[in-house]
Scaffold this active site. Sequence first.
Site, short mmCIF file in Angstrom:
data_model
loop_
_atom_site.label_atom_id
_atom_site.label_comp_id
_atom_site.label_asym_id
_atom_site.label_seq_id
_atom_site.Cartn_x
_atom_site.Cartn_y
_atom_site.Cartn_z
N GLY A 102 0.84 -1.19 0.00
CA GLY A 102 0.00 0.00 0.00
C GLY A 102 0.87 1.24 0.00
O GLY A 102 2.08 1.16 -0.27
N HIS A 503 -8.45 11.73 -40.94
CA HIS A 503 -8.46 13.07 -40.36
C HIS A 503 -7.13 13.39 -39.68
O HIS A 503 -7.12 14.09 -38.66
CB HIS A 503 -9.64 13.21 -39.40
CG HIS A 503 -10.96 12.98 -40.05
ND1 HIS A 503 -11.42 13.76 -41.09
CD2 HIS A 503 -11.90 12.02 -39.87
CE1 HIS A 503 -12.59 13.31 -41.50
NE2 HIS A 503 -12.91 12.25 -40.78
#
Length: 626
Positions: A102, A503
């Site tokens: 953690g 594009h």
Amino acid sequence: MCGIVGFTGARAAAPVLLGGLERLEYRGYDSAGIAVFHDGAIQVEKVSGRIARLREKTEDGALTPGSAGIGHTRWATHGAPTDLNAHPHLSNDGRFAVVHNGIIENYLELRKELIRDGYVFQSETDTETIVHLLEKYYDGDIKTAVMKTAARLEGSYALGIVCTDTPDALYVVREASPLILGVGVEENYFASDVTALVSHTKNVIYLDDGEFAKLTPDSIKVFDCTGCEVKKPVSRVTWSVEAAEKGGYEHFMLKEIMEQPAAVKAALTPRIHDGRVQLDGFELSAEELGGVSKIIITACGSAYYAGCSGRYAIEHLCRVPVQVELASELRYADPMVDEHTLVLVISQSGETADTIAALRECKARGAKVIGIVNVVGSTIAKLSDHVLYTFAGPEIAVATTKGFTTQLTVLYLFALYLAEKLGRIDADSYAALVKELQHLPRRIQQTIDMNWQLPKLASRYASHSLFFIGRNTDYAVALEGALKMKEISYLHAESYAAGELKHGTIALIEENQPVIAVCCNEALMDKTLSNIVEVKARGAKVLALSCKGNKKIVSQADDVIFIPRVETVFSAALAVVPLQLLAYYAAKEKGCDIDKPKNLAKFCAKGHKTRLIRSPTRLWRYKTLS
Ligand code: BG6
């Protein structure tokens, strides 16, 4: 992300710890260590690098005798992956050793305070503050010391602790990081993940946030955050030992790709009865559904791409608007979510920090949350109002494969369930699609069998940067295909909605540029074919992926990978499989560390817990929670 493991019993602890760490290596693999209680002291051995180095250093654990200990495999967050920064960390008086998974967010202020108090730090880690806090608060009662320490920590943690005053005891506490206790016969265990436990025991206890436990060889006692003992149910893990091992395959990733027919079957079978889709122990009433104005799907990484694909299925079959949002964006987006929003949260691990934060955000705004999760008892499973488990079994390779296809399967089931509940599908179409869904496992197997030529194609196409194109459901597959390629082969791979190429991106197409064109959507076949023609005209080398029998594609593409014919709405579950294999063989040819790609971990537990609050200026802002 890191992996932690602990053992207490009558036999030697170190071999059990090393074996457990090897199974947890996917959670972190830059350094590792163990601490074993022996002869009145805690012996710590740690190394930078893989568990194999720790095995060597300890002579397979023979140099660290003792029958109670803890271990850790690290994925560095605070401080480089060095021997000193590796866990376990020892208190200055040598009384405590700690392993941690953690992140302690307030570690800098704690570190300053502890240095002022005279504690000497050996490492740069956030974890080391924990072991000094334990020493500071210890007055002969470990439970109180652990509770006082936990009360000072902000962030996420699963901690494993040993203390010289109680030689056969292990202590654990968790907050927002996974932690499972293994219940054995005259021996007990803890680990971040059941994969580290299944070879020893299938009886497990899932700890909840804020809970603390003491394990000795013959007892496990669990306490809540107020210190009161709580009775926890013992669950039975259904995964086999073989499921957590390589089973003869060179890599976990290949094994997991091959397991997809079985995994998808496991996700389907319990949910289809007499030709009807049923959810797991819950129903969404017509009344509840009537109030739903839109669905939001949120997730990270591949789980997000599963959501992109699921969106097409749900919108097509249910005619309900679906938004797919990256959890890392949604959590900070001041999202338009309320009690009329149904949120689907997708996560293989159930522990991805951004996904958890997005879930909390949606719940705080009144939404009902359904978690689509693989890991039982994970944080997302716990926080969701309802859970649909994907039943993929343990997924060890960092790059997800069966995790992804089982997420798709659950999304398809959900789409059919919802379509029927809302009365948006006629009985014949419903019956036909349910039947089609039941054929998926067999068709995935056929997909694998048909594509024996993929190693050769991988070496032909994965030579430099690649473009993946597709439309609609095929676009979602292209996104996941490109991600797989990047993750494990480190080749540059971009995915584009095929119609968007012209594009801008088409400027990058030049002689021999590899383009992977996903072309399984029958209705859009001609459209994608025209994009293939466009890139071919500019010199691209095209590998197309299409359904068996598509003759047009053979005449346009340089090479074609086929999948069996399938309803377009479910085609992603087949189409993604050859792309997983393509990435696998490309990575293999490049000699990459396929199961543990660089810079990646199985899930990302980094990130602050935040909550959106209204500031006095009425602008939304984020507050870090303690
Ligand atoms: C990332 C992994 O950290 O997390 C990806 O590298 C994964 O492969 C993503 O898709 C989401 O993970 P999960 O467990 O929430 O599905």
